[in-house]
Design a protein around this motif. Structure first.
Motif, short mmCIF file in Angstrom:
data_model
loop_
_atom_site.label_atom_id
_atom_site.label_comp_id
_atom_site.label_asym_id
_atom_site.label_seq_id
_atom_site.Cartn_x
_atom_site.Cartn_y
_atom_site.Cartn_z
N PHE A 46 0.82 -1.21 0.00
CA PHE A 46 0.00 0.00 0.00
C PHE A 46 0.86 1.26 0.00
O PHE A 46 0.67 2.16 -0.83
CB PHE A 46 -0.92 -0.01 1.23
N SER A 47 1.81 1.34 0.93
CA SER A 47 2.62 2.55 1.03
C SER A 47 3.53 2.72 -0.18
O SER A 47 3.78 3.84 -0.63
CB SER A 47 3.44 2.54 2.32
N ALA A 48 4.01 1.59 -0.73
CA ALA A 48 4.86 1.68 -1.92
C ALA A 48 4.07 2.20 -3.12
O ALA A 48 4.56 3.02 -3.90
CB ALA A 48 5.46 0.32 -2.24
N ALA A 49 2.82 1.72 -3.25
CA ALA A 49 1.99 2.17 -4.37
C ALA A 49 1.71 3.66 -4.28
O ALA A 49 1.78 4.38 -5.28
CB ALA A 49 0.68 1.38 -4.38
N CYS A 50 1.42 4.14 -3.08
CA CYS A 50 1.15 5.57 -2.91
C CYS A 50 2.42 6.40 -3.03
O CYS A 50 2.44 7.45 -3.69
CB CYS A 50 0.49 5.81 -1.55
N GLY A 51 3.50 5.94 -2.40
CA GLY A 51 4.74 6.69 -2.43
C GLY A 51 5.36 6.76 -3.81
O GLY A 51 6.07 7.72 -4.13
N ALA A 52 5.10 5.75 -4.65
CA ALA A 52 5.70 5.71 -5.98
C ALA A 52 5.20 6.85 -6.87
O ALA A 52 5.85 7.21 -7.86
CB ALA A 52 5.40 4.38 -6.65
N LEU A 53 4.06 7.42 -6.53
CA LEU A 53 3.53 8.52 -7.33
C LEU A 53 4.36 9.80 -7.18
O LEU A 53 4.36 10.65 -8.07
CB LEU A 53 2.08 8.81 -6.93
N ALA A 54 5.06 9.93 -6.05
CA ALA A 54 5.77 11.18 -5.76
C ALA A 54 6.86 11.51 -6.78
O ALA A 54 6.89 12.62 -7.33
CB ALA A 54 6.35 11.13 -4.34
N PRO A 55 7.82 10.59 -7.07
CA PRO A 55 8.85 10.96 -8.04
C PRO A 55 8.32 11.14 -9.45
O PRO A 55 8.87 11.94 -10.23
CB PRO A 55 9.84 9.79 -7.96
N ILE A 56 7.24 10.42 -9.80
CA ILE A 56 6.64 10.63 -11.13
C ILE A 56 6.09 12.05 -11.23
O ILE A 56 6.34 12.77 -12.20
CB ILE A 56 5.52 9.60 -11.38
N ALA A 57 5.34 12.45 -10.19
CA ALA A 57 4.77 13.80 -10.18
C ALA A 57 5.86 14.86 -10.20
O ALA A 57 5.76 15.87 -10.91
CB ALA A 57 3.88 13.98 -8.96
N ALA A 58 6.93 14.65 -9.42
CA ALA A 58 8.02 15.63 -9.37
C ALA A 58 8.73 15.74 -10.72
O ALA A 58 9.07 16.84 -11.17
CB ALA A 58 9.01 15.25 -8.28
N GLY A 59 8.95 14.59 -11.37
CA GLY A 59 9.61 14.60 -12.67
C GLY A 59 8.81 15.34 -13.72
O GLY A 59 9.34 16.17 -14.47
#
Length: 489
Positions: free
Chosen positions: A419-432
């Protein structure tokens, strides 16, 4: 039939066969009656002597797991951050590609968690670790030889090496520590998890030196050699349980085939559940979902910092070498925090430490975003992020473990990691994508900062869960008397 554990030193150095109660009492005459009690209604079959700390295999295993944690978890994280930056310069990849590859990697470190738990159940911890290390070896060799396109980068670095960290990283390693340690579990877990912090301090400058002299593909060959060595050591030295080699948990004395005695706490006043939570009970617990929501802030800071920090620092005019040393400084601050939390974890509520760590993470990632305007903020930001992230990870693990117990631990950590990996993985995509479109990742960083602050508030107000409408736990208090189950204090 359960097991009765003798206090330290009762039969040190010998194994005494006991055929009747009189013989047992004679063996125990050196201790007061209220400190040693014979099993109620049963005769003890054998008293197993304690072993010295130097002879207890669990500590040797902890050293191996320290290196396993460093290589399987920390090396790919810091390797991807540094090596992919040099690869992008050479191959012309944009930041969205790098962010996506790292996001897939972080997603795969958690998403296969339930599968890892099933592998442990079917094949054991040792072979689950070997499967993960084999995947990591294959991925590292592929990165060193064939990766030359965004698609192959995402497949090899994201899918393959990410899955390797799931099967060969935290989930089986934490399960193995739990099997070997009870009284000293917090200390042992702290030692093992410190492998990631130490690798984070040592590996970036070392890897940068290798890349400067020999290129980024040479860095992946070094990683492949480390993983291959670890795989051989895992096959040779990992043991599933202390009973497999004639020892007991913590290496303490025990009477085999006597009735069960409770494990006395060692001066702890931290809440721990008494109830046997099941996966169904956990899913129905609103508290579980609140804790998961708070964990997304931890994973978001962790992923976005390691995916974007090197690039962000270099954008501010720092050299790659300086950026590597700044990352090492962050990890060093985290290492100190890790040690403090590990030592306090049995006497200070981990939930409170988690909330404090989230505040540090939020403050740090906010200052990091503001570094583009006030460059001096980078230095305190690096320290706060390192301290907050390290403190949050270990206190998060302890909070879930204390509140839901060992019976539900495989599900809690497997599902929670996914769960936390799925949610946290969005952060670098959004930042990029934010950087590629607007020229700045700051809006995403500020949003994560606010999420961390909110999570700290939620944690402060959250109480331990109840099972069946009854308070599901106890506050651990130090006892000096060993008593059988069912007797009063």
């Amino acid at each position: 039939m359960g097991r009765w554990r003798c206090p330290h030193g009762d039969t040190r150095g010998v194994a005494v066969a006991v055929s009747d109660m009189a013989v047992f009492q004679q063996a125990a005459m050196s201790k007061p009656k209220n400190e040693i009690r014979p099993p109620v209604g049963e005769k003890a079959k054998m008293i197993r002597s304690p072993v010295s700390p130097a002879s207890f295999y669990g500590w040797k295993l902890a050293v191996l797991l320290f290196f396993a944690m460093a290589i399987s978890m920390a090396v790919p994280i810091y390797g991807l951050g540094l090596l992919n930056m040099h690869m992008a310069d050479e191959l012309g990849f944009n930041r969205a590609t790098l962010g996506t590859a790292f996001a897939v990697f972080m997603l795969m470190t958690g998403l296969p968690g339930p599968i890892a738990a099933k592998l442990i159940e079917k094949y054991g911890i040792r072979w689950t670790l070997v499967i993960g290390e084999g995947l990591f070896l294959a991925g590292a060799i592929a990165m060193a030889t064939i990766v030359a396109s965004p698609f192959l980068l995402i497949v090899c670095a994201g899918l393959v090496i990410g899955s390797a960290s799931a099967f060969g990283g935290a989930i089986p390693i934490q399960a193995l520590v739990t099997r070997w340690f009870s009284r000293r579990r917090s200390l042992a877990m702290g030692i093992v998890l410190a492998g990631g912090s130490v690798a984070g301090m040592v590996f970036p400058p070392l890897l940068d030196h290798i890349v400067t002299g020999h290129g980024w593909r040479a860095g992946w060959w070094v990683i492949a050699a480390l993983v291959g060595t670890l795989m051989v050591a895992t096959i040779a030295f990992v043991r599933e349980r202390p009973e497999d080699i004639g020892q007991t948990v913590d290496g303490e004395a025990a009477v085999v085939e006597g009735p069960a005695y409770p494990e006395p706490a060692q001066g702890s006043r931290v809440y721990q559940t008494d109830d046997e939570w099941t996966s169904r009970d956990v899913v129905r617990s609103a508290t579980f979902w609140l804790l998961l929501a708070c964990s997304t802030g931890v994973s978001a800071v962790y992923t976005i910092f390691h995916a974007q920090a090197m690039l962000q620092i270099r954008d501010l005019g720092f050299s790659t070498s300086t950026a590597s040393y700044l990352i090492s400084m962050s990890v060093g601050a985290g290492f100190v925090t890790h040690a403090v939390v590990s030592l306090l974890g049995d006497s200070v509520d981990p939930k409170k430490m988690w909330a404090a760590a989230l505040l540090l993470q939020g403050l740090g990632i906010g200052m990091f975003a503001a570094g583009g305007v006030m460059i001096w903020l980078i230095y305190p930001a690096i320290i706060c992020i390192g301290m907050g992230t390290s403190g949050a990870i270990i206190s998060l693990i302890m909070t879930f473990s204390n509140w839901y117990g060992g019976n539900a631990a495989p599900f809690v950590f497997g599902f929670g990691s996914a769960f936390s990996a799925a949610c946290g993985a969005l952060a670098p995509i959004a930042a990029g994508y934010s950087y590629d479109v607007t020229g700045s990742s700051a809006p995403v960083f500020y949003g994560i900062s606010m999420a961390c602050m909110l999570g700290a508030i939620v944690l402060t107000l959250t109480k331990p869960p109840r099972l069946g409408g009854v308070e599901g736990g106890k506050t651990m208090v130090s006892k000096h008397v060993h008593q059988p189950l069912g007797e009063g204090s």
